[in-house]
Motif scaffolding. Sequence first.
Motif, PDB file in Angstrom:
ATOM      1  N   LEU A  57       0.829  -1.208   0.000  1.00 55.39           N
ATOM      2  CA  LEU A  57       0.000   0.000   0.000  1.00 55.39           C
ATOM      3  C   LEU A  57       0.860   1.252   0.000  1.00 55.39           C
ATOM      4  N   ASP A  58       1.978   1.223   0.727  1.00 58.53           N
ATOM      5  CA  ASP A  58       2.896   2.366   0.727  1.00 58.53           C
ATOM      6  C   ASP A  58       3.411   2.637  -0.681  1.00 58.53           C
ATOM      7  N   ALA A  61       0.528   4.009  -2.895  1.00 60.78           N
ATOM      8  CA  ALA A  61       0.275   5.428  -2.623  1.00 60.78           C
ATOM      9  C   ALA A  61       1.354   6.290  -3.260  1.00 60.78           C
ATOM     10  N   THR A  62       2.589   5.837  -3.206  1.00 58.94           N
ATOM     11  CA  THR A  62       3.686   6.582  -3.806  1.00 58.94           C
ATOM     12  C   THR A  62       3.507   6.688  -5.315  1.00 58.94           C
ATOM     13  N   MET A  64       0.658   6.466  -6.932  1.00 60.01           N
ATOM     14  CA  MET A  64      -0.479   7.351  -7.160  1.00 60.01           C
ATOM     15  C   MET A  64      -0.029   8.803  -7.129  1.00 60.01           C
ATOM     16  N   TYR A  65       0.858   9.129  -6.181  1.00 59.61           N
ATOM     17  CA  TYR A  65       1.360  10.502  -6.093  1.00 59.61           C
ATOM     18  C   TYR A  65       2.201  10.840  -7.317  1.00 59.61           C
ATOM     19  N   LEU A  96      -7.237  10.737  -6.353  1.00 58.47           N
ATOM     20  CA  LEU A  96      -7.821   9.675  -5.529  1.00 58.47           C
ATOM     21  C   LEU A  96      -9.054   9.065  -6.188  1.00 58.47           C
ATOM     22  N   VAL A 105      -6.475   3.901   0.462  1.00 63.21           N
ATOM     23  CA  VAL A 105      -5.105   3.473   0.175  1.00 63.21           C
ATOM     24  C   VAL A 105      -4.119   4.570   0.563  1.00 63.21           C
ATOM     25  N   PHE A 106      -4.460   5.790   0.228  1.00 66.04           N
ATOM     26  CA  PHE A 106      -3.557   6.917   0.446  1.00 66.04           C
ATOM     27  C   PHE A 106      -3.421   7.260   1.921  1.00 66.04           C
ATOM     28  N   SER A 107      -4.534   7.180   2.647  1.00 66.17           N
ATOM     29  CA  SER A 107      -4.556   7.598   4.048  1.00 66.17           C
ATOM     30  C   SER A 107      -3.710   6.667   4.907  1.00 66.17           C
ATOM     31  N   SER A 109      -0.653   5.870   4.596  1.00 70.28           N
ATOM     32  CA  SER A 109       0.477   5.232   3.931  1.00 70.28           C
ATOM     33  C   SER A 109       1.719   6.113   4.028  1.00 70.28           C
TER      34      SER A 109
END
Length: 216
Positions: A57-58, A61-62, A64-65, A96, A105-107, A109
């Motif tokens: 998930l980390d 999220a990375t 996604m950013y 998101l 997922v983002f929250s 991480s």
Amino acid sequence: MPPRRSPKLDKKQAVDASLRLLNEVGLDGLSLRAIAKELDVQAPALYWHFKNKQELLDEMATEMYRRMTADSSLDASGLSWQDRLLTVSRDLRSALLRYRDGAKVFSGSRFTGTEHAAGLEATLRVLTEAGFTLPQAVRATTTAYFFTLGFVTEEQGVEPLPGERREGFDVAERAARLADFPLTAAAGAHYFQDYDQGFEDGLALVIAGIENRYGR
């Protein structure tokens, strides 16, 4: 002992597949076993890169950013602090909403790279140059960030993906069921519809609150 060989599967392949699968099954259905099946590999190939689901998930999220910043048209030069926070928050929400359960997922991480530092540095600089102390700038940015994450989490609870509506959130049915509570019944149209306008109104309230709190 022979040297340990790297797997043919690389980390980016695994993350890209995870994000694709996320849109199909959501966060609850996402597992290392399901991702391995999607990639037609054995689960140990994934454990080479990720010890557990949180590490995956980390990395998701990375990524996604990274995709968000690649698609962003944000130019910090000349923006007021208000416009900077508005634009960053809008970009985050848009990013998101591309993924089922994207906000979840983002929250919480932890970014695995340093790509986010450049954008954060620019935002903090805009605020401090506008007269905020660094602690004030941190509070302002985190308030806007937490509002955005919380808003999208609730939004995706009703509309998991744009154009898709979860069963049980029919506004007319809700109003009929709550007819003895007329204000609550009528409020459903504002709680569970027109999320674009709701986000903009809420974000405006956040900005106004920051202005009032810090006199900027």
